[in-house]
Scaffold this motif. Structure first.
Motif, PDB file in Angstrom:
ATOM      1  N   GLU A 122       0.894  -1.530  -0.068  1.00 28.56           N
ATOM      2  CA  GLU A 122       0.110  -0.024   0.138  1.00 28.56           C
ATOM      3  C   GLU A 122       0.824   1.088   0.057  1.00 28.56           C
ATOM      4  O   GLU A 122       0.567   2.317   0.681  1.00 28.56           O
ATOM      5  CB  GLU A 122      -0.742  -0.124   1.311  1.00 28.56           C
ATOM      6  CG  GLU A 122      -1.926  -1.138   1.090  1.00 28.56           C
ATOM      7  CD  GLU A 122      -3.225  -1.281   1.991  1.00 28.56           C
ATOM      8  OE1 GLU A 122      -3.019  -0.445   3.028  1.00 28.56           O
ATOM      9  OE2 GLU A 122      -4.024  -1.967   1.876  1.00 28.56           O
ATOM     10  N   PRO A 127       2.825   3.752  -5.698  1.00 28.97           N
ATOM     11  CA  PRO A 127       2.612   2.909  -6.907  1.00 28.97           C
ATOM     12  C   PRO A 127       3.839   2.949  -7.730  1.00 28.97           C
ATOM     13  O   PRO A 127       4.110   4.157  -8.213  1.00 28.97           O
ATOM     14  CB  PRO A 127       1.389   3.317  -7.378  1.00 28.97           C
ATOM     15  CG  PRO A 127       1.039   4.469  -6.824  1.00 28.97           C
ATOM     16  CD  PRO A 127       1.711   4.900  -5.817  1.00 28.97           C
ATOM     17  N   TYR A 155       1.079  -5.564 -13.423  1.00 26.22           N
ATOM     18  CA  TYR A 155       0.889  -4.490 -12.265  1.00 26.22           C
ATOM     19  C   TYR A 155      -0.386  -4.206 -12.180  1.00 26.22           C
ATOM     20  O   TYR A 155      -1.083  -3.920 -13.278  1.00 26.22           O
ATOM     21  CB  TYR A 155       1.806  -3.257 -12.431  1.00 26.22           C
ATOM     22  CG  TYR A 155       3.423  -3.758 -12.481  1.00 26.22           C
ATOM     23  CD1 TYR A 155       4.113  -3.938 -11.427  1.00 26.22           C
ATOM     24  CD2 TYR A 155       4.068  -4.040 -13.696  1.00 26.22           C
ATOM     25  CE1 TYR A 155       5.221  -4.164 -11.525  1.00 26.22           C
ATOM     26  CE2 TYR A 155       5.162  -4.360 -14.019  1.00 26.22           C
ATOM     27  CZ  TYR A 155       6.068  -4.413 -12.599  1.00 26.22           C
ATOM     28  OH  TYR A 155       7.543  -4.736 -12.993  1.00 26.22           O
ATOM     29  N   ARG A 156      -1.042  -4.229 -11.177  1.00 28.89           N
ATOM     30  CA  ARG A 156      -2.464  -3.672 -11.001  1.00 28.89           C
ATOM     31  C   ARG A 156      -2.576  -2.587  -9.937  1.00 28.89           C
ATOM     32  O   ARG A 156      -1.767  -2.791  -8.883  1.00 28.89           O
ATOM     33  CB  ARG A 156      -3.427  -4.778 -10.764  1.00 28.89           C
ATOM     34  CG  ARG A 156      -3.613  -5.864 -11.742  1.00 28.89           C
ATOM     35  CD  ARG A 156      -4.646  -6.893 -11.396  1.00 28.89           C
ATOM     36  NE  ARG A 156      -4.817  -7.839 -12.513  1.00 28.89           N
ATOM     37  CZ  ARG A 156      -5.474  -9.037 -12.310  1.00 28.89           C
ATOM     38  NH1 ARG A 156      -6.150  -9.210 -11.215  1.00 28.89           N
ATOM     39  NH2 ARG A 156      -5.436  -9.754 -13.272  1.00 28.89           N
ATOM     40  N   ASN A 157      -3.342  -1.652 -10.013  1.00 30.02           N
ATOM     41  CA  ASN A 157      -3.564  -0.644  -9.147  1.00 30.02           C
ATOM     42  C   ASN A 157      -4.849  -0.342  -8.596  1.00 30.02           C
ATOM     43  O   ASN A 157      -5.733  -0.143  -9.799  1.00 30.02           O
ATOM     44  CB  ASN A 157      -3.002   0.701  -9.854  1.00 30.02           C
ATOM     45  CG  ASN A 157      -1.771   1.469  -9.013  1.00 30.02           C
ATOM     46  OD1 ASN A 157      -1.505   2.426  -9.692  1.00 30.02           O
ATOM     47  ND2 ASN A 157      -1.341   0.723  -7.977  1.00 30.02           N
ATOM     48  N   LYS A 158      -5.452  -0.324  -7.503  1.00 28.54           N
ATOM     49  CA  LYS A 158      -6.599  -0.343  -6.933  1.00 28.54           C
ATOM     50  C   LYS A 158      -6.529   0.591  -5.899  1.00 28.54           C
ATOM     51  O   LYS A 158      -6.303   0.007  -4.949  1.00 28.54           O
ATOM     52  CB  LYS A 158      -7.304  -1.627  -6.860  1.00 28.54           C
ATOM     53  CG  LYS A 158      -8.838  -1.458  -7.234  1.00 28.54           C
ATOM     54  CD  LYS A 158      -9.557  -3.006  -7.110  1.00 28.54           C
ATOM     55  CE  LYS A 158     -10.854  -2.968  -7.477  1.00 28.54           C
ATOM     56  NZ  LYS A 158     -11.476  -4.258  -6.930  1.00 28.54           N
ATOM     57  N   SER A 208      -5.634   2.381  -2.745  1.00 32.06           N
ATOM     58  CA  SER A 208      -4.318   2.515  -2.247  1.00 32.06           C
ATOM     59  C   SER A 208      -3.364   1.173  -2.358  1.00 32.06           C
ATOM     60  O   SER A 208      -2.220   1.128  -1.915  1.00 32.06           O
ATOM     61  CB  SER A 208      -4.260   2.934  -0.956  1.00 32.06           C
ATOM     62  OG  SER A 208      -4.962   1.900   0.011  1.00 32.06           O
ATOM     63  N   ARG A 209      -3.942   0.139  -2.989  1.00 32.98           N
ATOM     64  CA  ARG A 209      -3.517  -1.200  -3.221  1.00 32.98           C
ATOM     65  C   ARG A 209      -2.634  -1.434  -4.522  1.00 32.98           C
ATOM     66  O   ARG A 209      -3.157  -1.228  -5.517  1.00 32.98           O
ATOM     67  CB  ARG A 209      -4.572  -2.180  -3.173  1.00 32.98           C
ATOM     68  CG  ARG A 209      -4.490  -2.898  -1.756  1.00 32.98           C
ATOM     69  CD  ARG A 209      -5.757  -3.756  -1.732  1.00 32.98           C
ATOM     70  NE  ARG A 209      -5.739  -4.712  -2.825  1.00 32.98           N
ATOM     71  CZ  ARG A 209      -5.907  -6.126  -2.636  1.00 32.98           C
ATOM     72  NH1 ARG A 209      -5.615  -6.405  -1.344  1.00 32.98           N
ATOM     73  NH2 ARG A 209      -5.996  -6.860  -3.773  1.00 32.98           N
ATOM     74  N   ASN A 210      -1.173  -1.596  -4.334  1.00 31.28           N
ATOM     75  CA  ASN A 210      -0.608  -2.058  -5.443  1.00 31.28           C
ATOM     76  C   ASN A 210      -0.402  -3.384  -5.482  1.00 31.28           C
ATOM     77  O   ASN A 210      -0.108  -4.124  -4.400  1.00 31.28           O
ATOM     78  CB  ASN A 210       0.879  -1.311  -5.632  1.00 31.28           C
ATOM     79  CG  ASN A 210       0.805  -0.106  -5.244  1.00 31.28           C
ATOM     80  OD1 ASN A 210      -0.277   0.764  -5.860  1.00 31.28           O
ATOM     81  ND2 ASN A 210       1.500   0.597  -4.192  1.00 31.28           N
ATOM     82  N   GLU A 211      -0.564  -4.194  -6.688  1.00 26.56           N
ATOM     83  CA  GLU A 211      -0.038  -5.501  -6.887  1.00 26.56           C
ATOM     84  C   GLU A 211       0.805  -5.712  -8.052  1.00 26.56           C
ATOM     85  O   GLU A 211       0.488  -5.353  -9.201  1.00 26.56           O
ATOM     86  CB  GLU A 211      -1.438  -6.300  -7.072  1.00 26.56           C
ATOM     87  CG  GLU A 211      -1.475  -7.673  -7.086  1.00 26.56           C
ATOM     88  CD  GLU A 211      -2.762  -8.510  -7.105  1.00 26.56           C
ATOM     89  OE1 GLU A 211      -3.735  -7.827  -7.752  1.00 26.56           O
ATOM     90  OE2 GLU A 211      -2.629  -9.790  -7.119  1.00 26.56           O
ATOM     91  N   ASN A 248       4.986   2.665 -11.717  1.00 25.52           N
ATOM     92  CA  ASN A 248       4.555   2.816 -12.921  1.00 25.52           C
ATOM     93  C   ASN A 248       5.518   2.132 -13.999  1.00 25.52           C
ATOM     94  O   ASN A 248       6.491   2.904 -14.313  1.00 25.52           O
ATOM     95  CB  ASN A 248       3.960   4.147 -13.150  1.00 25.52           C
ATOM     96  CG  ASN A 248       3.360   4.435 -14.567  1.00 25.52           C
ATOM     97  OD1 ASN A 248       3.424   3.339 -15.515  1.00 25.52           O
ATOM     98  ND2 ASN A 248       3.025   5.579 -14.852  1.00 25.52           N
TER      99      ASN A 248
END
Lengths: 117, 131
Positions: B76, B79, B116-119, B121-124, B81
């Motif tokens: 969290e 992020p 990469y995924r961003n949702k 405040s969560r980065n995965e 990019n």
């Protein structure tokens, strides 16, 4: 608990660093400190013997990157020897063999230092 | 696995993923690849996403489907990019005395697929290795 260790010895005109265990972002600062100390004391012919190095990540490789120019400017070099295949593979993936002498044995490293002096 | 974002945990993280990869039937070479890729991803989170704040947490999830192992690592922090990332040249890095940027390159070389995924405040980061 970290299994990492560094032992230093001197042999003819070079300093040999034997690295044990796993070199990652946690243990890399210890290698960095050791290399910095050697450079400060003007020991710039350095052999890193990796026969007991079981693992390396890019944080470990970064330490070699950070100091090699300083060392070469002082007419020295870091020569890396005795790497296990799985560790050599990581050096190879990032193209290190074109920039560093990565050799099979300490003896080869010593003779390269002799021939370049 | 939930673990604090500290480099002192890297050894434990590596042991955890290697153990699962072996149980899933990966050969030793693949186990080493997965172990290193996960270390690099977690190191990047510790350094860049959390900027060395070890009160933060990293979550690691592992799954196996058909002959693919999925490792999902969630943080969290700041992020990442991937569009801003350019592959470092080793000679350039040397000239500029830079030492970062290799982690992502290694992850891409070692794993079969990286996303990469961003949702909110969560980065995965989702990494797949085929057996």
């Amino acid at each position: 608990m970290s299994t990492f260790d560094i032992r230093t010895r001197s042999k003819s005109d070079a300093i040999v660093l034997e690295i044990y265990g796993e070199l990652d972002a946690h243990t890399a600062p210890r290698l960095e400190k050791e290399l910095k100390k050697l450079i400060d004391e003007k020991f710039v012919n350095i052999i890193v013997n990796g026969s007991s190095l079981d693992y390396i990540s890019s944080a470990g490789l970064g330490v070699f990157m950070a100091y090699i120019e300083d060392i070469r400017l002082q007419k020295g070099d870091i020569k890396i020897t005795n790497l296990k295949p799985k560790v050599f593979n990581v050096f190879d993936l990032l193209g290190f063999p074109t920039l560093y002498d990565i050799l099979d044995s300490e003896e080869e490293a010593h003779s390269r230092f002799k021939s370049s002096s | 696995m939930r673990i604090s974002a500290s480099t002192s945990e890297l050894e434990r993280i590596r042991a955890f993923v290697a153990d699962h990869a072996r149980r899933f039937g990966f050969n030793e070479e693949d186990v080493q690849d997965i172990r290193l890729a996960v270390d690099e991803a977690c190191t990047n989170i510790i350094k860049h996403a959390y900027q060395w704040r070890d009160d933060k947490e990293i979550q690691i999830r592992i799954g196996m489907r058909d002959s693919e192992m999925l490792v999902s690592i969630i943080d969290e922090g700041v992020p990442f990019n991937p569009k801003n990332y350019s592959i470092p040249s080793t000679q350039d890095q040397l000239d500029q005395k830079k030492r970062s940027g290799y982690g992502i390159l290694l992850i891409r070389k070692l794993m079969d697929k990286v996303e990469y995924r961003n949702k909110k405040s969560r980065n995965e980061i989702r990494m797949i290795k085929k057996r």
